[in-house]
Motif scaffolding. Structure first.
Motif, mmCIF file in Angstrom:
data_model
loop_
_atom_site.group_PDB
_atom_site.id
_atom_site.type_symbol
_atom_site.label_atom_id
_atom_site.label_comp_id
_atom_site.label_asym_id
_atom_site.label_seq_id
_atom_site.Cartn_x
_atom_site.Cartn_y
_atom_site.Cartn_z
ATOM 1 N N VAL A 160 36.279 9.802 28.943
ATOM 2 C CA VAL A 160 36.476 10.287 30.300
ATOM 3 C C VAL A 160 37.721 11.159 30.300
ATOM 4 O O VAL A 160 38.777 10.738 29.851
ATOM 5 C CB VAL A 160 36.642 9.107 31.289
ATOM 6 N N ALA A 161 37.578 12.385 30.772
ATOM 7 C CA ALA A 161 38.690 13.328 30.804
ATOM 8 C C ALA A 161 38.821 13.909 32.202
ATOM 9 O O ALA A 161 37.838 14.013 32.936
ATOM 10 C CB ALA A 161 38.441 14.447 29.792
ATOM 11 N N THR A 162 40.026 14.283 32.567
ATOM 12 C CA THR A 162 40.244 14.964 33.831
ATOM 13 C C THR A 162 39.805 16.412 33.673
ATOM 14 O O THR A 162 40.214 17.087 32.733
ATOM 15 C CB THR A 162 41.733 14.924 34.220
ATOM 16 N N ILE A 163 38.950 16.862 34.579
ATOM 17 C CA ILE A 163 38.460 18.234 34.533
ATOM 18 C C ILE A 163 39.122 19.003 35.665
ATOM 19 O O ILE A 163 39.104 18.581 36.815
ATOM 20 C CB ILE A 163 36.925 18.296 34.671
ATOM 21 N N LYS A 164 39.721 20.125 35.315
ATOM 22 C CA LYS A 164 40.388 20.973 36.301
ATOM 23 C C LYS A 164 39.712 22.340 36.301
ATOM 24 O O LYS A 164 39.340 22.853 35.246
ATOM 25 C CB LYS A 164 41.867 21.129 35.960
ATOM 26 N N LEU A 165 39.566 22.897 37.489
ATOM 27 C CA LEU A 165 38.969 24.215 37.635
ATOM 28 C C LEU A 165 39.908 25.127 38.398
ATOM 29 O O LEU A 165 40.613 24.683 39.307
ATOM 30 C CB LEU A 165 37.652 24.129 38.414
ATOM 31 N N PHE A 166 39.909 26.400 38.047
ATOM 32 C CA PHE A 166 40.619 27.412 38.811
ATOM 33 C C PHE A 166 39.599 28.115 39.694
ATOM 34 O O PHE A 166 38.538 28.518 39.222
ATOM 35 C CB PHE A 166 41.273 28.441 37.881
ATOM 36 N N VAL A 167 39.906 28.250 40.986
ATOM 37 C CA VAL A 167 39.020 28.936 41.928
ATOM 38 C C VAL A 167 39.810 30.096 42.519
ATOM 39 O O VAL A 167 40.915 29.900 43.033
ATOM 40 C CB VAL A 167 38.537 27.984 43.046
ATOM 41 N N PHE A 168 39.252 31.309 42.428
ATOM 42 C CA PHE A 168 39.977 32.490 42.876
ATOM 43 C C PHE A 168 39.003 33.569 43.323
ATOM 44 O O PHE A 168 37.796 33.454 43.135
ATOM 45 C CB PHE A 168 40.896 33.021 41.764
ATOM 46 N N THR A 169 39.545 34.625 43.936
ATOM 47 C CA THR A 169 38.730 35.764 44.352
ATOM 48 C C THR A 169 39.270 37.031 43.707
ATOM 49 O O THR A 169 40.436 37.108 43.317
ATOM 50 C CB THR A 169 38.747 35.964 45.888
ATOM 51 N N THR A 170 38.382 38.022 43.582
ATOM 52 C CA THR A 170 38.779 39.365 43.161
ATOM 53 C C THR A 170 38.081 40.349 44.094
ATOM 54 O O THR A 170 37.047 40.017 44.693
ATOM 55 C CB THR A 170 38.358 39.664 41.703
ATOM 56 N N PRO A 171 38.623 41.552 44.228
ATOM 57 C CA PRO A 171 37.958 42.553 45.063
ATOM 58 C C PRO A 171 36.581 42.895 44.482
ATOM 59 O O PRO A 171 36.422 42.997 43.267
ATOM 60 C CB PRO A 171 38.891 43.763 44.994
ATOM 61 N N ALA A 172 35.610 43.059 45.355
ATOM 62 C CA ALA A 172 34.268 43.461 44.915
ATOM 63 C C ALA A 172 34.281 44.933 44.523
ATOM 64 O O ALA A 172 34.967 45.744 45.148
ATOM 65 C CB ALA A 172 33.252 43.212 46.022
ATOM 66 N N ILE A 173 33.550 45.277 43.475
ATOM 67 C CA ILE A 173 33.473 46.671 43.021
ATOM 68 C C ILE A 173 32.630 47.493 43.982
ATOM 69 O O ILE A 173 32.917 48.648 44.245
ATOM 70 C CB ILE A 173 32.902 46.736 41.588
ATOM 71 N N SER A 174 31.587 46.883 44.533
ATOM 72 C CA SER A 174 30.739 47.576 45.506
ATOM 73 C C SER A 174 30.563 46.668 46.718
ATOM 74 O O SER A 174 30.887 45.489 46.685
ATOM 75 C CB SER A 174 29.382 47.929 44.878
ATOM 76 N N GLY A 175 30.061 47.245 47.784
ATOM 77 C CA GLY A 175 29.877 46.477 49.012
ATOM 78 C C GLY A 175 30.839 46.939 50.089
ATOM 79 O O GLY A 175 31.604 47.884 49.896
ATOM 80 N N PRO A 176 30.806 46.268 51.224
ATOM 81 C CA PRO A 176 31.674 46.662 52.339
ATOM 82 C C PRO A 176 33.159 46.585 51.954
ATOM 83 O O PRO A 176 33.553 45.796 51.097
ATOM 84 C CB PRO A 176 31.356 45.639 53.432
ATOM 85 N N GLU A 177 33.964 47.416 52.590
ATOM 86 C CA GLU A 177 35.414 47.430 52.365
ATOM 87 C C GLU A 177 35.975 46.029 52.581
ATOM 88 O O GLU A 177 35.640 45.347 53.545
ATOM 89 C CB GLU A 177 36.073 48.401 53.347
ATOM 90 N N GLY A 178 36.801 45.578 51.654
ATOM 91 C CA GLY A 178 37.418 44.256 51.778
ATOM 92 C C GLY A 178 36.565 43.116 51.239
ATOM 93 O O GLY A 178 36.968 41.957 51.315
ATOM 94 N N SER A 179 35.377 43.428 50.686
ATOM 95 C CA SER A 179 34.524 42.378 50.122
ATOM 96 C C SER A 179 35.201 41.744 48.916
ATOM 97 O O SER A 179 35.925 42.407 48.177
ATOM 98 C CB SER A 179 33.173 42.946 49.676
ATOM 99 N N LYS A 180 34.956 40.452 48.733
ATOM 100 C CA LYS A 180 35.539 39.738 47.603
ATOM 101 C C LYS A 180 34.469 38.944 46.878
ATOM 102 O O LYS A 180 33.470 38.549 47.458
ATOM 103 C CB LYS A 180 36.625 38.784 48.094
ATOM 104 N N ILE A 181 34.721 38.691 45.594
ATOM 105 C CA ILE A 181 33.850 37.839 44.780
ATOM 106 C C ILE A 181 34.629 36.567 44.482
ATOM 107 O O ILE A 181 35.815 36.627 44.137
ATOM 108 C CB ILE A 181 33.459 38.544 43.467
ATOM 109 N N VAL A 182 33.976 35.416 44.602
ATOM 110 C CA VAL A 182 34.611 34.134 44.303
ATOM 111 C C VAL A 182 34.229 33.726 42.886
ATOM 112 O O VAL A 182 33.066 33.791 42.501
ATOM 113 C CB VAL A 182 34.172 33.042 45.303
#
Length: 132
Positions: free
Chosen positions: A38-60
């Protein structure tokens, strides 16, 4: 005996006396046919700007290594829905550890302990992102 798996990066394997040490987890076994670690699992969750799509769109994004978080990343806000047993635990990303680039989430200890043959629990993670 040597145990290797990407989730246990830096595993030292077994010593001569049969003790196994992987990232601070110690187990002792002799002639076992099955071993659970049994191990502790850690995840990083973040956003980056979307390359296409409406202005200000982000990808998670979700990843397990800080080195995979890009320089233009921003902390995600909202919740991470994690399957535990037959239910779901919601983790508030705003209360998670981490800096401005990514939320660092500790998954519950019961994450992934479903019966053999169950779907991959990582495939069942859901990020409910909020604007901002």
């Amino acid at each position: 005996v040597q145990l290797t798996h990407p989730l246990l990066a830096g595993c030292g394997g077994a010593s001569d006396d049969g003790a196994l040490s992987c990232g601070g987890v110690n187990c002792t076994f002799r002639a076992a046919s099955e071993m659970k670690v049994v191990a502790t699992i850690k995840l990083f969750v973040f956003t980056t700007p979307a390359i296409s799509g409406p202005e200000g769109s982000k990808i998670v994004w979700v990843c397990v290594r800080m080195g995979d978080v890009p320089r233009d990343a921003r902390r995600a806000s909202g919740t991470l829905e994690v399957p535990v047993g037959r239910g779901v635990e919601c983790i508030d990303l705003g209360r998670a550890a981490g800096g401005s680039a990514a939320a660092l989430v500790d998954l519950p200890a019961s994450f992934g302990l479903e019966a053999a043959g169950a779907a991959c629990p990582l495939d069942q993670l859901i990020v409910q992102a909020q604007e901002g």
